[in-house]
Write a protein that holds these residues in place. Structure first.
Motif, PDB file in Angstrom:
ATOM      1  N   ALA A 119       0.862  -1.174   0.000  1.00 19.05           N
ATOM      2  CA  ALA A 119       0.000   0.000   0.000  1.00 19.05           C
ATOM      3  C   ALA A 119       0.902   1.229   0.000  1.00 19.05           C
ATOM      4  N   VAL A 120       0.735   2.094  -0.994  1.00 21.83           N
ATOM      5  CA  VAL A 120       1.558   3.296  -1.122  1.00 21.83           C
ATOM      6  C   VAL A 120       0.803   4.468  -0.509  1.00 21.83           C
ATOM      7  N   CYS A 121       1.420   5.102   0.480  1.00 20.72           N
ATOM      8  CA  CYS A 121       0.824   6.226   1.207  1.00 20.72           C
ATOM      9  C   CYS A 121       1.810   7.397   1.189  1.00 20.72           C
ATOM     10  N   GLY A 122       1.356   8.559   1.679  1.00 23.70           N
ATOM     11  CA  GLY A 122       2.312   9.647   1.797  1.00 23.70           C
ATOM     12  C   GLY A 122       1.717  11.029   1.773  1.00 23.70           C
ATOM     13  N   THR A 123       2.592  12.002   1.899  1.00 21.52           N
ATOM     14  CA  THR A 123       2.250  13.417   1.844  1.00 21.52           C
ATOM     15  C   THR A 123       3.545  14.192   1.601  1.00 21.52           C
ATOM     16  N   ARG A 124       3.445  15.514   1.575  1.00 23.28           N
ATOM     17  CA  ARG A 124       4.637  16.329   1.329  1.00 23.28           C
ATOM     18  C   ARG A 124       5.590  16.342   2.517  1.00 23.28           C
ATOM     19  N   GLY A 125       5.054  16.450   3.746  1.00 24.76           N
ATOM     20  CA  GLY A 125       5.906  16.698   4.894  1.00 24.76           C
ATOM     21  C   GLY A 125       6.241  18.182   4.988  1.00 24.76           C
ATOM     22  N   TRP A 126       7.154  18.516   5.917  1.00 23.03           N
ATOM     23  CA  TRP A 126       7.537  19.925   6.057  1.00 23.03           C
ATOM     24  C   TRP A 126       8.841  20.026   6.825  1.00 23.03           C
ATOM     25  N   ASN A 127       9.366  21.254   6.929  1.00 18.07           N
ATOM     26  CA  ASN A 127      10.582  21.491   7.698  1.00 18.07           C
ATOM     27  C   ASN A 127      10.391  21.039   9.144  1.00 18.07           C
ATOM     28  N   ASP A 128      11.477  20.601   9.765  1.00 19.54           N
ATOM     29  CA  ASP A 128      11.401  20.133  11.133  1.00 19.54           C
ATOM     30  C   ASP A 128      11.289  21.304  12.109  1.00 19.54           C
ATOM     31  N   ILE A 141       1.547  24.343   9.158  1.00 19.55           N
ATOM     32  CA  ILE A 141       1.728  23.489   7.982  1.00 19.55           C
ATOM     33  C   ILE A 141       2.218  22.113   8.398  1.00 19.55           C
ATOM     34  N   PHE A 142       3.148  22.074   9.337  1.00 26.37           N
ATOM     35  CA  PHE A 142       3.698  20.810   9.830  1.00 26.37           C
ATOM     36  C   PHE A 142       2.577  19.927  10.376  1.00 26.37           C
ATOM     37  N   ARG A 143       1.700  20.500  11.192  1.00 30.20           N
ATOM     38  CA  ARG A 143       0.597  19.729  11.773  1.00 30.20           C
ATOM     39  C   ARG A 143      -0.397  19.286  10.706  1.00 30.20           C
ATOM     40  N   ARG A 144      -0.660  20.172   9.737  1.00 31.90           N
ATOM     41  CA  ARG A 144      -1.585  19.810   8.660  1.00 31.90           C
ATOM     42  C   ARG A 144      -1.027  18.653   7.831  1.00 31.90           C
ATOM     43  N   ASP A 173      14.998  15.174  12.197  1.00 27.63           N
ATOM     44  CA  ASP A 173      15.383  16.478  12.722  1.00 27.63           C
ATOM     45  C   ASP A 173      16.826  16.780  12.327  1.00 27.63           C
ATOM     46  N   ALA A 174      17.355  17.871  12.849  1.00 26.84           N
ATOM     47  CA  ALA A 174      18.703  18.301  12.464  1.00 26.84           C
ATOM     48  C   ALA A 174      19.782  17.299  12.884  1.00 26.84           C
ATOM     49  N   GLU A 175      19.482  16.468  13.887  1.00 26.10           N
ATOM     50  CA  GLU A 175      20.432  15.454  14.344  1.00 26.10           C
ATOM     51  C   GLU A 175      20.199  14.110  13.653  1.00 26.10           C
ATOM     52  N   HIS A 176      19.366  14.116  12.631  1.00 32.91           N
ATOM     53  CA  HIS A 176      19.020  12.924  11.863  1.00 32.91           C
ATOM     54  C   HIS A 176      18.310  11.878  12.727  1.00 32.91           C
ATOM     55  N   ARG A 177      17.500  12.368  13.660  1.00 26.09           N
ATOM     56  CA  ARG A 177      16.619  11.496  14.425  1.00 26.09           C
ATOM     57  C   ARG A 177      15.218  11.617  13.845  1.00 26.09           C
ATOM     58  N   MET A 178      14.465  10.523  13.840  1.00 23.26           N
ATOM     59  CA  MET A 178      13.113  10.568  13.299  1.00 23.26           C
ATOM     60  C   MET A 178      12.278  11.599  14.060  1.00 23.26           C
ATOM     61  N   ASN A 179      11.564  12.451  13.305  1.00 26.17           N
ATOM     62  CA  ASN A 179      10.693  13.430  13.936  1.00 26.17           C
ATOM     63  C   ASN A 179       9.269  12.881  14.019  1.00 26.17           C
ATOM     64  N   ASP A 180       8.269  13.759  14.147  1.00 26.34           N
ATOM     65  CA  ASP A 180       6.884  13.311  14.313  1.00 26.34           C
ATOM     66  C   ASP A 180       6.385  12.516  13.114  1.00 26.34           C
ATOM     67  N   LEU A 184       4.908   8.749  13.447  1.00 25.33           N
ATOM     68  CA  LEU A 184       3.602   8.363  12.914  1.00 25.33           C
ATOM     69  C   LEU A 184       3.733   7.151  11.997  1.00 25.33           C
ATOM     70  N   MET A 185       4.758   7.119  11.188  1.00 27.66           N
ATOM     71  CA  MET A 185       4.972   5.962  10.323  1.00 27.66           C
ATOM     72  C   MET A 185       5.246   4.712  11.143  1.00 27.66           C
ATOM     73  N   LYS A 186       5.997   4.860  12.222  1.00 21.05           N
ATOM     74  CA  LYS A 186       6.254   3.721  13.104  1.00 21.05           C
ATOM     75  C   LYS A 186       4.952   3.219  13.717  1.00 21.05           C
ATOM     76  N   GLU A 187       4.074   4.143  14.109  1.00 20.35           N
ATOM     77  CA  GLU A 187       2.784   3.773  14.695  1.00 20.35           C
ATOM     78  C   GLU A 187       1.960   2.914  13.742  1.00 20.35           C
ATOM     79  N   TYR A 188       2.048   3.208  12.446  1.00 12.00           N
ATOM     80  CA  TYR A 188       1.248   2.490  11.459  1.00 12.00           C
ATOM     81  C   TYR A 188       2.001   1.311  10.836  1.00 12.00           C
TER      82      TYR A 188
END
Length: 232
Positions: A119-128, A141-144, A173-180, A184-188
C-alpha cells in the motif's frame, strides 16, 4: 511488476528554469532521466515520484512536463513537493489528466494506492520544528501535513499490505533522528519510506538506512544520478 522511485525531477519544458545553474551535475538532466528510466523501468512497473516534479506555476504551464512523464514507461504515482506550485485538487487534476490523455499518472493526496502486496501512502511533509527559522506558520503546515499523512496511512491500512510511505521532506530532525512524521509511520507499521528534497548530499548522514524497523531511502534525482532506484 517492480516498484521504483525518483524524486525532484525539476522539469521545466514549459517555463524558463534551467537547472544547470545549480551545478554541472544538472546539465541535460531531463534527457538523462529519460535515457536511464527507459533502461530500467518496464511498462508493468510503478515509479513513485515524491515531489518537486515541475517548475510550472499552473497546470497549463505544466503540460509539457507531464507529457514528458507520460511518455516514460510504467505507472507513475506523484506527490507534492515544496516547488510544485501547479498542485491542485485531486478532482481538478484528474480532469486535467483526462483532458490531455495522460493515462499513466496518479495523484497521491489524502489517499493511498494498493500496488501488488504493498500500500503506497504519503504526503509532502515539512521542515522540522527544530530548524532555526521555523515559525508559527510553519507549525500549522507541519501539523496539517501530519494530519494528511495519517489520513493516507489509514487508507493504506484499509487497503492492506506492507506500507510504503513517500514524503518529499526527510522525516528527520537536524540530528538525523526521526521526527513526528517518523513516529507516525512507526505507529502504522510502515516498512519502507522514501523521501527527496535533499540535494548534493552523498555523505554518511543522507544514506539508505534501517531505523526502528523502517527502511529509509533518499531518492532525489541528482543523488541517484538521475536513475530510478528499485524499492521492491
Amino acid at each position: 511488476m517492480a516498484i521504483y522511485a525518483l524524486s525532484d525531477l525539476h522539469l521545466s519544458f514549459g517555463t524558463d528554469k534551467p537547472m544547470d545553474i545549480f551545478g554541472d551535475i544538472w546539465k541535460n538532466h531531463a534527457q538523462r532521466i529519460r535515457e536511464n528510466w527507459i533502461q530500467v523501468v518496464g511498462e508493468d512497473d510503478v515509479v513513485l515520484i515524491p515531489g518537486d516534479i515541475s517548475w510550472a506555476i499552473s497546470l497549463d504551464e505544466a503540460v509539457p512536463d507531464f507529457r514528458f512523464i507520460e511518455s516514460l514507461p510504467g505507472t507513475k504515482i506523484i506527490s507534492k513537493g515544496n516547488h510544485d506550485y501547479w498542485w491542485s485538487t485531486k478532482r481538478k487534476f484528474q480532469a486535467y489528466l483526462e483532458t490531455h490523455g495522460f493515462k499513466t499518472i496518479r495523484m497521491l493526496h489524502n489517499n493511498a494506492f494498493r500496488i501488488g502486496d504493498f500500500a503506497v501512502c504519503g504526503t509532502r511533509g515539512w521542515n522540522d520544528p527544530g530548524d532555526p527559522d521555523f515559525t508559527e506558520e510553519d507549525r500549522k503546515i507541519f501539523r496539517r501535513e501530519l494530519d494528511r499523512l495519517r489520513l493516507s496511512l489509514e487508507e493504506g491500512r484499509r487497503l492492506g499490505g506492507e506500507i510504503i510511505a513517500m514524503l518529499h521532506y526527510p522525516p528527520f530532525d537536524a540530528e538525523h533522528r526521526m521526527n513526528d512524521f517518523g513516529a507516525l509511520m512507526k505507529e502504522y507499521g510502515v516498512g519502507i519510506c522514501i523521501y527527496g528534497h535533499i540535494h548534493g548530499r552523498g555523505d554518511a548522514v543522507w544514506k539508505n538506512e534501517l531505523a526502528d524497523g523502517i527502511r529509509f531511502s533518499l531518492v532525489s534525482a541528482d543523488f541517484l544520478s538521475f536513475t530510478p532506484i528499485r524499492i521492491v
